[in-house]
Design an enzyme around this catalytic site. Structure first.
Site, short mmCIF file in Angstrom:
data_model
loop_
_atom_site.label_atom_id
_atom_site.label_comp_id
_atom_site.label_asym_id
_atom_site.label_seq_id
_atom_site.Cartn_x
_atom_site.Cartn_y
_atom_site.Cartn_z
N ALA A 55 -1.86 5.20 -7.14
CA ALA A 55 -3.03 5.90 -6.60
C ALA A 55 -2.79 7.39 -6.32
O ALA A 55 -3.55 8.25 -6.79
CB ALA A 55 -3.52 5.17 -5.35
N ASP A 244 -4.27 0.92 -3.21
CA ASP A 244 -5.13 1.81 -4.00
C ASP A 244 -6.38 2.23 -3.24
O ASP A 244 -7.04 3.20 -3.61
CB ASP A 244 -5.52 1.13 -5.31
CG ASP A 244 -4.28 0.99 -6.19
OD1 ASP A 244 -3.50 0.04 -5.95
OD2 ASP A 244 -4.07 1.85 -7.06
#
Ligand code: MRU
Length: 360
Positions: A55, A244
């Site tokens: 991420a 994420d």
């Protein structure tokens, strides 16, 4: 962090002042290849194809993608095109949208002539901020590991289980889940990491194991379904994963299989922590079930890629022709199963009020 004794980040700007370089993660652990990104389209494709992944790194790459776009053409239309292209590259990690929003916020009010330089400056800042955030996550998470040390017999390792790769390759440097591990190791604590292989793309087996090897951290790669067994037998002291996207109420979206580890940890009284930088928090969603879950190509499940004994990289099919295959890339762990969120502002309860207080 170091690769064969040389310091690397996962992404940087080359000496020419504009080409973006990144480690091609699709080639690890077998080949160490540096990819050069010279257009916004190449940056978007690097994210889509998972040349870069994780991420925070996806966010940093998108920021540099906007800078590359502005170098080509800095009109309002070009800015919006670059934003749209990058944000569509992958749907689940919110850091991508966060970085694109940050870039647009800085660039939109500027005259086109000033945009390229400002874009590189903001992208550099985003990358630097990520490194500083991860170091802070490391020092907060280190305290959790240090608290386990007195319970260990002399010479006994502290066993930490992690899933996917939330290491320095997934960020600009240090990693999120791995930052406390690297710090603990560097301070002389005896650490052993159980590394979930993380099918279908094997980020654990290919990337986390590679990182830990280069840093000299003891580790063992395990098949994804092994964690529950290890926890039942007291072989895991702590789980730390990355994420994420964390919703306003503390639900955690992470690589597929994380939820099952959290359930096993809960059932066995093993602390389950999630490490994250604040750009991973999505305050616009208050229920993890509303997070869009990426579905990727069936080929990732139906095949496996590796190195043959004679050194060739080959992909082989492991599923019968004709069988249906589904490839959900992420799942959601409800906040109630999360012992705490390790952030740059400290270890927080996985609760809306704690997140709002820390990051109002
Ligand atoms: O599909 P990937 O490899 O991009 O997924 C990455 C993860 O799920 C990581 O655990 C997460 O992004 C945290 S990275 C610090």
């Amino acid at each position: 962090m170091k690769v064969d004794g040389r310091h690397f980040r996962s992404i940087w700007v080359e000496g020419d002042g504009w080409t973006v370089a990144a480690i091609d993660q699709r080639r690890l652990p077998h080949e160490f290849v540096i990819a050069k990104l010279t257009t916004c389209e190449e940056a978007a494709e690097a994210i889509r194809s998972m040349l870069v992944r994780g991420a925070p790194l996806i966010g940093a790459t998108a920021a540099y993608g906007m800078a590359l776009a502005m170098r080509d053409e800095a009109s309002n239309a070009a800015l919006e095109r670059a934003y749209g292209k990058l944000i569509a590259a992958r749907p689940t990690a919110i850091n991508l949208k966060w970085a694109c929003d940050e870039m647009r916020k800085v660039l939109a009010p500027l005259p086109p002539s000033a945009r390229a330089a400002a874009a590189y400056a903001r992208a550099d800042d985003i990358a630097e901020e990520d490194v500083a955030i991860n170091q802070a996550i490391g020092s907060h998470g280190l305290k959790l590991i240090e608290a386990i040390a007195p319970r260990k017999k002399p010479g006994e390792a502290i066993n930490i289980l992690t899933h996917c790769n939330a290491g320095w390759l997934a960020t600009v440097d240090w990693g999120t889940a791995t930052a406390p591990i690297y710090l603990a190791h560097d301070q002389g604590l005896k650490i052993h990491v159980w590394v979930d292989e993380t099918r279908p793309r094997n980020q654990g087996a290919s990337l986390t194991a590679w990182e830990l090897s280069h840093h000299g951290v003891a580790h063992t790669v395990i098949a994804d379904n092994t964690g529950g067994h290890l926890m039942q037998h007291g072989m895991v002291d702590l789980v730390i994963t990355g994420t994420d996207r964390v919703t306003a109420n503390g639900d955690v979206c992470n690589k597929i299989g994380t939820y099952l580890k959290a359930l096993a940890a809960h059932d066995n009284g093993v602390p389950f922590y999630v490490a994250l930088p604040s750009p991973t928090i999505d305050f616009s969603i208050d229920d993890g079930r509303k997070i869009p879950i990426e579905q990727r190509s069936a080929d990732e499940v139906a095949t496996m890629t590796g190195r043959t004994r004679d050194g060739r990289i080959e992909t082989v099919r492991i599923v019968p022709d004709g069988s249906n295959v589904a490839n959900y890339a992420f799942d959601v762990t409800p906040a109630r199963l999360v012992s705490g969120l390790i952030t740059e502002r400290g270890v927080l309860a996985a609760e809306g009020s704690a997140l709002a207080r820390a990051f109002a």
